[in-house]
Write an enzyme that holds these catalytic residues in place. Sequence first.
Site, short mmCIF file in Angstrom:
data_model
loop_
_atom_site.label_atom_id
_atom_site.label_comp_id
_atom_site.label_asym_id
_atom_site.label_seq_id
_atom_site.Cartn_x
_atom_site.Cartn_y
_atom_site.Cartn_z
N ALA A 1 4.81 -0.71 4.34
CA ALA A 1 5.53 -0.19 3.18
C ALA A 1 4.68 0.90 2.55
O ALA A 1 3.49 1.06 2.86
CB ALA A 1 5.82 -1.29 2.18
N GLU B 1 3.46 -3.64 -3.27
CA GLU B 1 3.86 -2.26 -3.56
C GLU B 1 4.15 -2.06 -5.05
O GLU B 1 3.88 -0.99 -5.59
CB GLU B 1 5.07 -1.87 -2.72
N GLU C 1 -5.83 -0.53 -2.97
CA GLU C 1 -5.39 -1.55 -2.01
C GLU C 1 -5.97 -2.93 -2.26
O GLU C 1 -5.29 -3.94 -2.08
CB GLU C 1 -5.73 -1.09 -0.59
#
Length: 839
Positions: free
Chosen positions: A259, A295, A317
């Site tokens: 994604a 996300e 991240e």
Amino acid sequence: MTNVSRLIEFFEPSHYEISLNLEREKRQFDGSVTITGKSIDKNTPIKLHAKDIEILAVAVDSKPARFTQGANDEMTITTDNLSADQHVVEVSFRGKITDHMHGLYPCYFEHDGVKKELLATQFESHHAREVFPCIDEPAAKATFDVHLNTEMDVTVLGNMPVRAQKVDAERQITTFETTPRMSTYLVAFVVGEMQHTTKKTASGVEVSVWATPAQDAASLEFPLNSAIETIDFFDEYFGTPYPLPKADFVALPDFSSGAMENWGLITFREVALLVHPKTTSIPSRRYAASVIAHELSHQWFGNLVTMAWWDDLWLNESFATLMSFVVLDHLHPDWNIWLDFTLDETIQALRRDCIDGVQPVKMNVTHPDELNTIFDPSIVYAKGARLMRMVQYYVGEKAFQKGLKQYFADHAYKNTVGDDLWDALSKASGKKITDMMNVWLSQPGYPVVTVTRNHDKITLEQKQFFVGPHKTSDQIWPIPLDAKNDDVPSLFDEQKITFTSNKPIHLNCTDSTHFITSYDDASRQALIDQIEDNSLDALGRLQRLNEATLLARGGIISSEKLIPVVKAFHNEPLESVWTNVAITLAELRKFVEDNKEAEQKLRQLTAEIAREEYERLGWTAKDNESEEDTKLRSTIISMTLYGEDPEAIKRAEKLYKNTLLEKMNPELRPLVIGSVVKYGDDQIINKLLNTYKETSSADLTHDICSGITSTRKPENIIKLLDCIKDPDIVRKQDVFRWVAYLIRGRESRELTWKWVRKNWDWIEATFRGDKSYDDIPRYSAGGLVTRQQLQEYKEFFEPKKHDPALSRAVSMGVSEIEGRVELIERDKEVVQKALLSTI
């Protein structure tokens, strides 16, 4: 090799006006970009990034300007008497729409027998420059106005809501609202025929889930509800509301990554977003929820507040990975999500981070081709998330949340470095963590802490843990020991310490610190006893298995000692722990490949350990059974099928013959396919490939790939390998999954390894420039087991180490295979002897 320049040091953009004319059928686009910004120094040229696009004209302040295009995708613009002031740069250009799955590319699908396409973008990490000239760096934040000229009667989505839409000369012109300040890698748009469903969050944000009409509309409901719940949670947790008026989630038929967090327009692989209420398995449903949460976390971590440069990618991240578990634990406490964290993030981080040459979490980037290589999922995502979990425990949950709220308040719409976050958390907690965390981020690897007891004297010693060949290391880490025993120091930042205690020793009780423990024999046996009587908590049981496997890989204990450890779990009640038991048993398979009798004993052991649960659970779900049991059934049946239980093999064959794949229990489907492929006739392969080609279900294609690659017949393996390059069968996004599954199989390993070498030119032409490019040397290294294959790997890949996109993956691959070969040569005989003599 030319180092990366920071173009923002020449020209700082503040606003982009982008107009694009998209000609899908001709596979081309053209357009213009007007960039308002400031030159930093007088008479210094303006530099932009532009790659694989033809520049037609350039003007500065409405006057024609000169330009050249050079190395590192840099475009240099010069004009007479350029002042250090505000300027307006206008560039007209044209480019091509390609199948590379970055920049601007088509996504293919079929609906009601008609082949159709979407157009989509993927700009992270440095691919915006392939669609419009820009300063393609995360620190170069600006606002964006985007205008798209497209074919008629299609849905057009962008980062912001549509401001206006009109028809001109049988073309559709769409203009979006102005974005907030953001980085170029977050700009996105999707164009084509789509369906959607929409609801609003508690704060009024419009949330929509989009998919092609080939997908069942029922698959959109779960992700929609999951997204809304997640946004509502983050609004409160972060103390800063979701910053945009809308959030679109788009399932793309072709997508290289899982994604992408484009601000307000998040794109996904179909399998990572869509959840069918009847045909999606529980693990797949939870996976989709975790990707959605990851996300959405980026909408704050990465989008609202962005790292200044890619060396702080972990700010995006690592935190997004951690926060996905935080929100799912809140929304679904019955999922025991922190056990999944240990099972997934911890295992992959520890297994990767023990190889000499591994990258640190904070990684310097000195060449453009290195940008895609820093996204190592085991390090920047998994290890980074473990380090953030360590901080969360170390400062306390309340201080952690308070610090994050202040961090977003202070740095919204700006760029940061790691110390900005540590400062916020230090102020919130009163603990100085900057120096401690910078050690963990900058040093690769992790320590093993050895525990030695001499009556009431306890000695702890730390050293870097390695699997495979390595250089001598004297690195020391500041280790929060997290022991329930009050006699144990809270922080261990020396090479060796001794203290007094009569109490049992168990370090890292919450498994929140990135190290492993090697206990002396008495302490190790005490933990095994606790496993057998279930007095050790689930996290501790998972941790014990992980550590035992790693210690065996590293040669600290012998691999046959894993056998009594897994036997202790015969009374285990939890699915996540059973999954780790299966993983640990699978560790022993490489030792018995050349000994049929020992292999048969391992199969018997695996089936016997699972026997009691197999008889309890059976093949059919009970009325009102827990999700825990539903998930556990697939693990237990998998172990039983590996044990070649005749009744289980017959049940799988019967289920396959009597049930359509689309209607089969999704928890069992890949296992059933894998079993019948191993023991069935060749027609099964042809039927499965045809279904794989025709179905629009991402879940079903994933299950078929997982199962069909279990084939043992060389002619079928060759047939599958031939399919990989056929885009009408295997989508480009799925190529590496097929390779990874095939190269890990004993029967298919050698043929797949030959295929990789034979088809390297095609791999390079197809995937170079993509984040996945270095996956092939990584996946190949994960499957090779002999000294001859090690030599072949070196001969093939080491000449490619001059390529920055492959260099680290190749070096790591050599070390990984060397470690595995050494382990097999060292422990094969004792493992086989233990299996043959004790079972």
